[in-house]
Scaffold this motif. Structure first.
Motif, short mmCIF file in Angstrom:
data_model
loop_
_atom_site.label_atom_id
_atom_site.label_comp_id
_atom_site.label_asym_id
_atom_site.label_seq_id
_atom_site.Cartn_x
_atom_site.Cartn_y
_atom_site.Cartn_z
N LYS A 262 0.82 -1.22 0.00
CA LYS A 262 0.00 0.00 0.00
C LYS A 262 0.85 1.27 0.00
N ASP A 263 2.08 1.12 -0.55
CA ASP A 263 2.94 2.28 -0.75
C ASP A 263 2.70 2.75 -2.18
N TYR A 264 1.62 3.51 -2.37
CA TYR A 264 1.16 3.85 -3.72
C TYR A 264 2.13 4.77 -4.45
N LYS A 265 2.83 5.61 -3.72
CA LYS A 265 3.77 6.54 -4.34
C LYS A 265 4.85 5.79 -5.09
N TRP A 266 5.51 4.83 -4.41
CA TRP A 266 6.60 4.08 -5.07
C TRP A 266 6.06 3.04 -6.03
N ALA A 267 4.86 2.55 -5.77
CA ALA A 267 4.24 1.64 -6.74
C ALA A 267 4.07 2.34 -8.08
N LEU A 268 3.53 3.57 -8.05
CA LEU A 268 3.36 4.35 -9.27
C LEU A 268 4.69 4.64 -9.94
N PHE A 269 5.70 4.93 -9.13
CA PHE A 269 7.02 5.24 -9.71
C PHE A 269 7.54 4.07 -10.56
N TRP A 270 7.48 2.86 -10.02
CA TRP A 270 8.03 1.71 -10.76
C TRP A 270 7.10 1.27 -11.88
N TYR A 271 5.80 1.41 -11.69
CA TYR A 271 4.88 1.14 -12.80
C TYR A 271 5.15 2.09 -13.97
N LYS A 272 5.46 3.34 -13.65
CA LYS A 272 5.73 4.32 -14.70
C LYS A 272 7.01 3.98 -15.47
N GLN A 273 8.01 3.42 -14.76
CA GLN A 273 9.23 3.01 -15.47
C GLN A 273 8.92 1.87 -16.46
N SER A 274 8.08 0.97 -16.02
CA SER A 274 7.66 -0.12 -16.91
C SER A 274 6.86 0.43 -18.09
N GLU A 275 5.97 1.40 -17.80
CA GLU A 275 5.15 1.99 -18.87
C GLU A 275 6.03 2.68 -19.92
N MET A 276 7.10 3.32 -19.47
CA MET A 276 7.99 4.01 -20.38
C MET A 276 8.65 3.03 -21.35
N ILE A 277 9.04 1.85 -20.86
CA ILE A 277 9.65 0.84 -21.73
C ILE A 277 8.60 0.25 -22.67
N HIS A 278 7.37 0.07 -22.15
CA HIS A 278 6.30 -0.54 -22.96
C HIS A 278 5.94 0.31 -24.18
N LYS A 279 6.29 1.59 -24.16
CA LYS A 279 6.02 2.43 -25.33
C LYS A 279 6.79 1.95 -26.55
N ASN A 280 7.91 1.22 -26.31
CA ASN A 280 8.71 0.69 -27.41
C ASN A 280 8.49 -0.80 -27.60
N LEU A 281 7.49 -1.36 -26.92
CA LEU A 281 7.18 -2.78 -27.04
C LEU A 281 5.79 -2.95 -27.64
N GLU A 282 5.53 -4.15 -28.16
CA GLU A 282 4.18 -4.53 -28.58
C GLU A 282 3.84 -5.85 -27.88
N ASP A 283 3.49 -5.72 -26.62
CA ASP A 283 3.22 -6.89 -25.78
C ASP A 283 1.90 -6.65 -25.05
N ASP A 284 0.78 -6.97 -25.73
CA ASP A 284 -0.55 -6.70 -25.16
C ASP A 284 -0.76 -7.40 -23.83
N ARG A 285 -0.28 -8.65 -23.73
CA ARG A 285 -0.52 -9.41 -22.51
C ARG A 285 0.17 -8.76 -21.31
N GLY A 286 1.44 -8.36 -21.49
CA GLY A 286 2.16 -7.70 -20.42
C GLY A 286 1.61 -6.31 -20.13
N GLU A 287 1.19 -5.59 -21.18
CA GLU A 287 0.69 -4.23 -21.00
C GLU A 287 -0.62 -4.24 -20.21
N THR A 288 -1.47 -5.24 -20.42
CA THR A 288 -2.75 -5.31 -19.71
C THR A 288 -2.54 -5.38 -18.20
#
Length: 682
Positions: A262-288
């Motif tokens: 329930k540490d939402y601040k750092w959860a968002l931080f690391w999710y955002k790092q993953s989202e940034m990489i996903h912009k260069n990927l085409e992986d629907d299953r992982g993106e969902t």
């Protein structure tokens, strides 16, 4: 300040990683371009074809359309030169494309073609890759028993040829399969086996991949310390080796671990790092999965607007690729968001979707858990039986050697014993043959009974429990004071539609049940088709009016048949209901009949969405479970058309369909005419 500095480091590092992966792709593209420019170049060269397959594999999570195009080109060239190895590799690439798009049947079809293409090569390493891909497709499809059976076969082959890499991969796939079933303890046991194999291999990337998956399981178990240790170790390795797709996954798991805390601040931080990489990927299953994680983190921070944006994206993508677990997850988030906004109509709709998926997945998982266990036990039993038979065979060989020495002394006695044993063996073989035939017969009867039972419970669980659960949920909200009487009345039209659906489903279910249990008796008599159609038009009038659909009855009073009134009533009602279901607003449904020499040919024609060729082939099958949502998300059991076929055939008629996508459908069936003999009998 620390967070900004860390973000800058990750941005720079991520850019360098992307550049490194681009360099690998550029290298393959350069080699392909170089070969094309060489004098005397021929594309029908196995080295060139392998380059195409390798480039397609490299682009799998970056440019999926390029994966398909390169694999198809490689396949065509492989067929031209008759190279089974490159043919198999290219078919695996095509299968991977369809698997990533959620078309698992098409993926399995291509993997099977790859298996057939490489059958003569005796290349067990390539065969292992293909079998693992087939099992993986069944895993994604939800057929866990078939997946587990395939993985166990892979383990058997990998053990024979001492392929440690595939042993690691397959055992990890089995671990993930158990994790999907929430059998976390069994999953961890398989991961421990994988870690031992990885230690022998000595490949730190394999070890990091395993630790990432283990971290996800530990997070789900609530063991967050172990989860954080494993994911941090794997991130270090992926960053070092620039494994972008796995790094995106690892960042997501780290975000998931913080979310569990329930540490939402750092959860968002690391999710955002993953989202940034996903912009260069085409992986629907992982993106969902990532989008749902972001939605839950924003919900925890009470940023409902952002949470809803991500949940809706996750919902759309997961539905497209048939990723039911993530669809259920996003629908539950959307239910909570809509409830917070006071949009109770949408909240109820999403809650019903969540409840239906929850019931279906729970039922499937319980059934699949049992099936997986039975499959595994059966596999182990067969393996032990084979080992015991081999041991008996070896012991028997020794006895034959000793017997051969003994024969020299007492040849006559042994001859008499052998003759006696032959007679006994012949008698035992005859008994075994008779018992085997009886077992086969009993197995078929049991399978038929199980199929009827499974379909019955599937329909009750899927199509009846959903609307009833929604009704119960609404009553609970009303009793709890969360909605008042005025708001409750707003749901009445929706509840009325659900009750109509339950009634229609029960009527079909009872009729089908009687036919399956041989309790339905056909009682023919003179039936006026015009009257039956008018009655059903009146019955379905409200449903048609909702979609502004016009129903035209062209039958005349002379359209009389010799058939069972109740059974033909069921046929007409199902066909008209289906036509309304799959016809968009302001459409037209026409019921007509042509008089033939001995029968009437009745047609129910609509201006709906049409039916594709593959579905047309199986919609009338007895064991078919084809069910589709209508143009307004109307539900069905997948039972009506098989029931129509049984009813028409019981009345000496035939039924068929003609349809083209986007141009509507026309269902035809024939019934005997009333001739003079029947009229007198009446």
């Amino acid at each position: 300040m620390k967070r900004s500095l860390l973000l800058l480091i990750i941005l720079v590092f991520g850019f360098n990683q992307i550049c490194a992966q681009l360099a690998r792709r550029d290298s393959l593209e350069y080699q392909i371009k170089k070969q094309r420019s060489e004098q005397g170049f021929s594309p029908k060269d196995s080295t060139f074809i392998s380059l195409l397959n390798n480039l397609g594999s490299e682009l799998r999570y970056y440019k999926t359309d390029s994966l398909l195009a390169l694999s198809q080109e490689a396949y065509k060239l492989s067929v031209d030169i008759g190279n089974g190895h490159t043919m198999g590799e290219s078919l695996v690439g095509i299968g991977n494309f369809y698997s990533d798009k959620g078309d698992y049947d098409q993926a399995i079809k291509n993997y099977q073609k790859a298996l057939n293409a490489t059958k003569q090569l005796e290349n067990k390493h390539l065969t292992l890759t293909i079998l693992n891909s087939i099992a993986g497709a069944y895993d994604f499809k939800g057929d866990y028993a078939e997946a587990l059976s395939g993985y166990l076969e892979c383990i058997e082959i990998a053990t024979q040829i001492d392929n440690l890499t595939m042993l690691s991969i397959v055992n990890e796939n089995i671990a993930n399969l158990y994790a999907a079933q929430k059998d976390f303890n069994q999953a961890i046991e398989f991961f421990k086996t994988v870690k031992k194999i990885n230690k022998k291999i000595g490949n730190e990337i394999y070890a990091a991949e395993t630790m990432s998956n283990m971290a996800s399981v530990y997070a789900d178990m609530g063991n967050l310390e172990y989860a954080m240790f494993n994911i941090n170790s794997s991130i270090t390795t992926f960053e070092k080796h620039k494994k972008m797709d796995w790094l995106a996954y690892a960042y997501e798991i780290k975000g998931k671990t913080y979310l569990k805390e329930k540490d939402y601040k750092w959860a968002l931080f690391w999710y955002k790092q993953s989202e940034m990489i996903h912009k260069n990927l085409e992986d629907d299953r992982g993106e969902t999965s990532l989008l749902n994680g972001l939605s839950e983190a924003y919900f925890g921070k009470e940023k409902d607007s952002l949470s809803e944006q991500y949940a809706l994206r996750a919902y759309d993508i997961s539905k497209k690729i048939k990723f039911h677990e993530e669809t259920q997850r996003s629908s539950f988030i959307l239910y909570k968001l809509k409830k917070n906004k006071g949009d109770f109509d949408s909240a109820l709709a999403y809650h019903e979707i969540y409840q239906t998926l929850n019931d279906t997945l729970s039922a499937n998982k319980n059934e699949k858990n049992l099936t997986m266990l039975v499959t595994k036990l059966e596999y182990e039993r067969q393996k032990e039986s084979l080992m015991a038979e081999n041991a008996k065979a070896l012991a028997s060989q020794k006895r034959y050697i000793y017997a051969a020495l003994f024969i020299l002394v007492i040849f006559l006695i042994v001859t008499l014993i052998v003759r006696r044993n032959e007679k006994i063996q012949k008698r035992l073989n005859t008994e075994l043959y008779d018992k085997t035939a009886e077992l086969v017969k009993n197995e078929k009867e049991l399978r038929d009974i199980n199929e009827t039972k499974d379909k019955l419970f599937s329909i009750i669980g899927h199509d009846l429990r959903g609307p009833i659960a929604a009704f119960q949920g609404l009553l609970k909200l009303y009793r709890g004071g969360e909605i008042d009487g005025k708001e409750f009345l707003q749901f009445i039209p929706k509840l009325g539609a659900d009750i109509d659906h339950i009634s229609f489903t029960l009527n079909n279910l009872l009729s089908w049940g009687r036919t399956q249990m041989n309790g339905s008796v056909t009682k023919p008599g003179i039936v006026s088709l015009e009257s039956l159609v008018n009655e059903n038009i009146n019955l379905l009038d409200e449903t048609a009016k909702v979609k502004s659909i016009n129903i035209v009855n062209k039958l005349t009073t002379k359209t009389l048949t010799w058939s069972d009134n109740d059974q033909i009533d069921i046929v007409i009602r199902n066909l008209m209901s289906n036509a309304i279901k799959f016809t968009p607003e302001k459409g037209l449904i026409t019921i007509d009949a042509i008089e033939r020499s001995s029968n009437w040919e009745v047609s129910v024609r609509d201006t709906g969405v049409g039916i594709d060729i593959e579905t047309q082939k199986k919609i009338f099958n007895k064991n078919s479970n084809v069910t589709t949502y209508g143009t307004n998300d109307e539900k069905g059991t997948g039972l009506g058309l098989s029931l129509c076929k049984e009813m028409v055939e019981k009345n000496n008629g035939k039924i068929w369909v003609e349809s083209f996508m986007e141009n509507g459908s026309c269902f035809y069936f024939t019934l005997p005419k009333v001739n003079n003999k029947f009229q007198k009998a009446g």
